[in-house]
Design an enzyme around this catalytic site. Structure first.
Site, PDB file in Angstrom:
ATOM      1  N   ASP A  13      34.231  29.983  40.754  1.00 43.71           N
ATOM      2  CA  ASP A  13      33.654  31.525  40.525  1.00 43.71           C
ATOM      3  C   ASP A  13      32.673  30.299  39.322  1.00 43.71           C
ATOM      4  O   ASP A  13      32.591  29.827  38.559  1.00 43.71           O
ATOM      5  CB  ASP A  13      34.029  32.705  39.959  1.00 43.71           C
ATOM      6  CG  ASP A  13      33.474  33.838  39.771  1.00 43.71           C
ATOM      7  OD1 ASP A  13      32.562  34.154  40.267  1.00 43.71           O
ATOM      8  OD2 ASP A  13      33.857  33.575  38.321  1.00 43.71           O
ATOM      9  N   ASP A  15      29.931  33.147  36.323  1.00 52.73           N
ATOM     10  CA  ASP A  15      30.266  33.836  35.265  1.00 52.73           C
ATOM     11  C   ASP A  15      32.019  34.464  35.363  1.00 52.73           C
ATOM     12  O   ASP A  15      32.648  35.046  35.636  1.00 52.73           O
ATOM     13  CB  ASP A  15      29.898  35.159  35.696  1.00 52.73           C
ATOM     14  CG  ASP A  15      28.441  34.885  35.577  1.00 52.73           C
ATOM     15  OD1 ASP A  15      27.696  33.885  35.286  1.00 52.73           O
ATOM     16  OD2 ASP A  15      27.402  36.276  36.288  1.00 52.73           O
ATOM     17  N   ASP A 175      38.497  34.624  38.065  1.00 52.60           N
ATOM     18  CA  ASP A 175      38.926  35.573  36.755  1.00 52.60           C
ATOM     19  C   ASP A 175      38.274  37.185  37.381  1.00 52.60           C
ATOM     20  O   ASP A 175      39.099  37.872  36.588  1.00 52.60           O
ATOM     21  CB  ASP A 175      37.700  35.106  35.548  1.00 52.60           C
ATOM     22  CG  ASP A 175      36.433  35.803  36.095  1.00 52.60           C
ATOM     23  OD1 ASP A 175      35.789  37.103  35.257  1.00 52.60           O
ATOM     24  OD2 ASP A 175      35.365  35.258  36.758  1.00 52.60           O
TER      25      ASP A 175
END
Length: 231
Positions: A13, A15, A175
């Site tokens: 990922d 961001d 995250d």
């Protein structure tokens, strides 16, 4: 700690995983709202809205300021956001600690790397170049490059198809619950990072296979150099 000897490639990922993007997103949203003469939002609010793509983030913004989002307002807001974000994204987006060194280590140890993000694809080439990490990625998938965004598994299926992998040969690192859900839906092993953006909820609740506080800890579970494929 056990090693993931079957892993042949790693997808990340963006961001909240590789980059702290909240300052740039928040600034672009604040400038957009100022142009529209509407109430503003805070960086802390924006942190809890990241991860589902721009359209959903805009919906959350307008819900928070209690303004009805008509189709025309949505179009105007999106155009304004894109204009402002294009100007601030490079200066206001920073790599998290140890990201570049860890990507470099994985790259030099022959792991093909992919980026899978819900961020609009138009922003990615220049951003990755400015951060100095563009050349590490064999494949970059952003919003608009896939038929469905995370948490749908479609982006990870696309990575597996591109690299010619089985599901247990691709590690996904993220995250948020969207990242872990996407990987679980694709039956891929998962690493979650505790420092990112997950709507104010501990990422441990998503039950990833591994949970780390620092990005460089990924190296502890992967052979170096990459092990040969067994299939």
């Amino acid at each position: 700690m056990r090693k993931l000897d079957d892993i042949q490639a790693i997808a990340f990922d963006l961001d909240g995983t590789l980059v702290d993007s909240v300052p740039g997103l928040a600034l672009a949203l604040q400038l957009m709202l100022a142009d529209l003469k509407l109430p503003t939002v805070t960086n802390e609010q924006v942190k809890n809205w990241v991860g589902n793509g721009l359209d959903v983030m805009l919906e959350r913004v307008f819900t928070s300021i209690k303004v009805e989002l008509s189709q025309q307002l949505f179009t105007d807001a999106k155009n304004l956001f894109n204009k402002h974000y294009d100007k601030v994204i490079d200066a206001e987006t920073k790599l998290f600690p140890h990201v570049k060194e860890t990507l470099d280590t994985l790259y030099k140890n022959h792991y093909p790397l992919a980026l899978v993000t819900n961020k609009p694809a138009q922003f990615l080439p220049a951003l990755l170049t400015s951060l100095g990490i563009k050349d590490y990625f064999t494949l970059v998938l952003g919003g608009g490059d896939v038929i469905k965004l995370k948490p749908h598994p479609a982006p990870l299926y696309q990575v597996m198809a591109t690299f010619g992998l089985f599901n247990d040969q691709l590690l996904f690192v993220g995250d948020s619950k969207n990242d872990i859900s996407a990987a679980k839906n694709a039956n891929c092993p998962t690493v979650a990072l505790s420092y990112g953006y997950n709507y104010g909820i501990s990422i441990a609740t998503s039950q990833p296979d591994f949970l780390f506080d620092e990005f460089k800890d990924i190296l502890t579970i992967l052979p170096q150099p990459k092990a040969d494929a067994k299939k």
